[in-house]
Design a protein around this motif. Structure first.
Motif, PDB file in Angstrom:
ATOM      1  N   ASP A 276     103.411  64.471 -70.529  1.00  0.00           N
ATOM      2  CA  ASP A 276     102.785  63.683 -69.461  1.00  0.00           C
ATOM      3  C   ASP A 276     101.610  64.373 -68.762  1.00  0.00           C
ATOM      4  O   ASP A 276     101.159  63.890 -67.734  1.00  0.00           O
TER       5      ASP A 276
ATOM      6  N   ASN B 211      93.600  68.990 -65.981  1.00  0.00           N
ATOM      7  CA  ASN B 211      93.499  67.529 -65.940  1.00  0.00           C
ATOM      8  C   ASN B 211      94.029  66.947 -64.624  1.00  0.00           C
ATOM      9  O   ASN B 211      94.678  67.637 -63.844  1.00  0.00           O
ATOM     10  N   LYS B 212      93.733  65.694 -64.430  1.00  0.00           N
ATOM     11  CA  LYS B 212      94.196  64.916 -63.273  1.00  0.00           C
ATOM     12  C   LYS B 212      93.637  65.436 -61.951  1.00  0.00           C
ATOM     13  O   LYS B 212      94.308  65.397 -60.922  1.00  0.00           O
TER      14      LYS B 212
ATOM     15  N   GLY C 175      98.757  64.567 -69.994  1.00  0.00           N
ATOM     16  CA  GLY C 175      97.553  63.770 -70.281  1.00  0.00           C
ATOM     17  C   GLY C 175      96.872  64.040 -71.608  1.00  0.00           C
ATOM     18  O   GLY C 175      95.673  63.787 -71.757  1.00  0.00           O
ATOM     19  N   LYS C 176      97.640  64.499 -72.613  1.00  0.00           N
ATOM     20  CA  LYS C 176      97.051  64.790 -73.932  1.00  0.00           C
ATOM     21  C   LYS C 176      96.453  63.529 -74.557  1.00  0.00           C
ATOM     22  O   LYS C 176      95.299  63.521 -74.995  1.00  0.00           O
ATOM     23  N   THR C 177      97.272  62.477 -74.577  1.00  0.00           N
ATOM     24  CA  THR C 177      96.811  61.230 -75.208  1.00  0.00           C
ATOM     25  C   THR C 177      95.642  60.633 -74.423  1.00  0.00           C
ATOM     26  O   THR C 177      94.644  60.200 -75.012  1.00  0.00           O
ATOM     27  N   SER C 178      95.775  60.651 -73.103  1.00  0.00           N
ATOM     28  CA  SER C 178      94.694  60.108 -72.261  1.00  0.00           C
ATOM     29  C   SER C 178      93.396  60.865 -72.497  1.00  0.00           C
ATOM     30  O   SER C 178      92.313  60.267 -72.536  1.00  0.00           O
TER      31      SER C 178
ATOM     32  N   ALA D  91      91.024  62.696 -67.196  1.00  0.00           N
ATOM     33  CA  ALA D  91      90.997  61.814 -68.363  1.00  0.00           C
ATOM     34  C   ALA D  91      90.933  60.362 -67.909  1.00  0.00           C
ATOM     35  O   ALA D  91      90.312  59.522 -68.549  1.00  0.00           O
TER      36      ALA D  91
ATOM     37  N   ASP E 165      91.605  64.116 -60.222  1.00  0.00           N
ATOM     38  CA  ASP E 165      91.372  62.988 -59.310  1.00  0.00           C
ATOM     39  C   ASP E 165      92.570  62.731 -58.403  1.00  0.00           C
ATOM     40  O   ASP E 165      92.478  62.032 -57.407  1.00  0.00           O
TER      41      ASP E 165
HETATM   42  P1  GTP Z   1     103.260  62.812 -73.905  1.00  0.00           P
HETATM   43  O1  GTP Z   1     102.587  62.322 -75.130  1.00  0.00           O
HETATM   44  O2  GTP Z   1     104.413  61.976 -73.467  1.00  0.00           O
HETATM   45  O3  GTP Z   1     103.600  64.266 -73.932  1.00  0.00           O
HETATM   46  O4  GTP Z   1     102.227  62.645 -72.671  1.00  0.00           O
HETATM   47  P2  GTP Z   1     100.694  62.968 -72.677  1.00  0.00           P
HETATM   48  O5  GTP Z   1     100.464  64.400 -72.392  1.00  0.00           O
HETATM   49  O6  GTP Z   1     100.023  62.388 -73.858  1.00  0.00           O
HETATM   50  O7  GTP Z   1     100.234  62.196 -71.357  1.00  0.00           O
HETATM   51  P3  GTP Z   1      99.565  60.786 -71.253  1.00  0.00           P
HETATM   52  O8  GTP Z   1      98.161  60.824 -71.692  1.00  0.00           O
HETATM   53  O9  GTP Z   1     100.443  59.778 -71.862  1.00  0.00           O
HETATM   54  O10 GTP Z   1      99.538  60.637 -69.677  1.00  0.00           O
HETATM   55  C1  GTP Z   1     100.694  60.631 -68.894  1.00  0.00           C
HETATM   56  C2  GTP Z   1     100.452  59.889 -67.609  1.00  0.00           C
HETATM   57  O11 GTP Z   1      99.481  60.562 -66.825  1.00  0.00           O
HETATM   58  C3  GTP Z   1      99.930  58.487 -67.808  1.00  0.00           C
HETATM   59  O12 GTP Z   1     100.505  57.638 -66.858  1.00  0.00           O
HETATM   60  C4  GTP Z   1      98.437  58.622 -67.564  1.00  0.00           C
HETATM   61  O13 GTP Z   1      97.853  57.445 -67.092  1.00  0.00           O
HETATM   62  C5  GTP Z   1      98.411  59.698 -66.509  1.00  0.00           C
HETATM   63  N1  GTP Z   1      97.164  60.444 -66.559  1.00  0.00           N
HETATM   64  C6  GTP Z   1      96.620  61.078 -67.622  1.00  0.00           C
HETATM   65  N2  GTP Z   1      95.457  61.665 -67.291  1.00  0.00           N
HETATM   66  C7  GTP Z   1      95.256  61.404 -65.970  1.00  0.00           C
HETATM   67  C8  GTP Z   1      94.234  61.737 -65.044  1.00  0.00           C
HETATM   68  O14 GTP Z   1      93.235  62.389 -65.338  1.00  0.00           O
HETATM   69  N3  GTP Z   1      94.399  61.290 -63.756  1.00  0.00           N
HETATM   70  C9  GTP Z   1      95.474  60.567 -63.370  1.00  0.00           C
HETATM   71  N4  GTP Z   1      95.532  60.180 -62.103  1.00  0.00           N
HETATM   72  N5  GTP Z   1      96.435  60.226 -64.223  1.00  0.00           N
HETATM   73  C10 GTP Z   1      96.346  60.635 -65.507  1.00  0.00           C
END
Ligand code: GTP
Ligand code: MG
Length: 373
Positions: free
Chosen positions: A93, A190-191, A95-98, A227, A193
């Motif tokens: 979570d 990341n994040k 934000g890798k995918t984002s 992201a 914001d």
């Molecule tokens: P897994 O694949 O489950 O390990 O998660 P991940 O690392 O791919 O994270 P993902 O991109 O799914 O993001 C997880 C959550 O964080 C989602 O609800 C996104 O919308 C949120 N998120 C990701 N990047 C940002 C960011 O830059 N800002 C904010 N506010 N939220 C973010």
């Protein structure tokens, strides 16, 4: 098919001459120590002792085939620059995918990607005319299993750390993987914001894990990004290109193709489908290849934009069709001279795999037996 003396046969198997003579007698063949017996008889005896007899001809071709799987070293003058291959790692979570989405979107809005990326386990972006390949699948589990299997596919790792959460267990794991694989690391904080975002705390925690960022006097590049709000993405990509430049990544495009299977599955309509990363040489439609226990002629190749291509050079990820079986992620693939060679290597490997499975299941049943006692 030749002859062999009783003495030589016994020596080859590490048995005594009398053991071999006894076995021959039971088969109705009387023989003395220096007597020559036919290949057919000798192989029957060998089988009784659990050996397989091969003729000199066989072993020669097998040696030749094994040699075909060895990749010859590249000469310095044959090496040409190639794009970097990047993976994104980090805690759940964070934000890798984002981030990958944001990277692709940045690219699409700039009109360079030519449409929506079809998911093939890899994507390509172009920044200032320079290509970067992102492997979408390796979260660090895939990274670990690939490394365990001796496959090194990544040139640079981007470590995503959420600024509101900081270093978490899987962040530490990712750091350790990158260190063990000796892959340069770029941190994407990341994040930023978010309300509770604290990039300085992330930098502090990174230093506790041996990663001193640049603005603290170290050499680790850390880029604050969002992201979600698309902040800092361009800068992050520029840093990727900078690190890539320092790595002087090169490959020889003018040899038979070699690379790694990123992921593979059985597709209902298309049969076995494998996403491969070409790491050296050039893969072309029609090339016979071996990939793990699978073999075949490349029937079609699809690039990261979903387009059919005929040629894939170093640092190109393509989906390939035409394999006999589904290889495993992390398997090496190699172009070989002919279809026939490809099949025979794959068959040999399948045979070995079966034997190993049999061995391990025998071990298992012995263990079971002991557990019951
Ligand atoms: P897994 O694949 O489950 O390990 O998660 P991940 O690392 O791919 O994270 P993902 O991109 O799914 O993001 C997880 C959550 O964080 C989602 O609800 C996104 O919308 C949120 N998120 C990701 N990047 C940002 C960011 O830059 N800002 C904010 N506010 N939220 C973010
Ligand atoms: Mg994800």
């Amino acid at each position: 098919s030749g002859k062999i003396t009783v003495q030589d046969l016994a020596n080859e198997m590490g048995k005594t001459v009398s053991e071999v003579i006894k076995e021959l007698m039971m088969m109705g063949t009387m023989a003395t120590i220096n007597q020559e017996i036919s290949f057919e008889i000798a192989s029957l005896v060998a089988t009784k002792f659990g050996f397989e007899l091969t003729t000199a001809d066989d072993s020669e071709t097998e040696d030749e085939i094994e040699k075909l799987m060895e990749i010859e070293e590249d000469k310095e003058e044959d090496l040409k620059p190639r794009p970097p291959v990047v993976t994104v790692m980090g805690h759940v979570d964070h934000g890798k995918t984002s981030l990958l989405d944001a990277i692709r979107k940045t690219n699409v809005t700039k009109g360079e990607a030519g449409g929506i990326t079809q998911h093939i386990g890899a994507s390509e972006v172009k920044i200032n005319g320079q290509k970067i390949v992102f492997l979408d699948t390796p979260g660090h589990e895939a990274f670990t299993s690939m490394r365990a299997r001796g496959a090194q596919v990544t040139d640079i790792a981007i470590l995503v750390v959420a600024a509101d959460d900081g270093i978490m267990p899987q962040t530490v794991e990712a750091i350790n993987h990158a260190k063990a694989a000796e892959v340069p690391l770029i941190v994407a904080i990341n994040k930023i914001d978010k309300d509770g975002a604290n990039p300085d705390r992330v930098k502090q925690e990174l230093s506790e894990h041996g990663l001193l960022v640049e603005d603290w006097g170290g050499d680790v590049i850390a880029v604050p990004v969002s992201a979600k709000k698309n902040i800092g993405i361009d800068h992050l990509l520029e840093m990727v290109l900078l690190v890539a430049e320092m790595e002087e990544l090169k490959a020889n495009p003018d040899k038979r193709a070699v690379g790694t299977v990123i992921e593979a599955q059985l597709d209902k309509g298309r049969g076995p489908v494998a996403t491969v990363l070409v790491q050296g040489g050039t893969l072309r439609v029609g090339d016979p290849i071996v990939a793990g226990v699978a073999s075949g002629k490349v029937r079609a190749m699809i690039n990261s934009k979903g387009k059919r291509v005929k040629v894939a050079g170093p640092s190109t990820a393509v989906e390939i069709l035409g394999l006999s079986d589904v290889p495993q992620g992390g398997d090496q693939f190699v172009e070989v001279p002919s279809d026939k060679v490809a099949r025979s290597i794959a068959e040999k490997r399948q045979q070995q795999q079966r034997e190993e499975m049999l061995k391990s299941s025998q071990r298992l049943s012995l263990d079971d037996l002991f557990n019951q006692m």
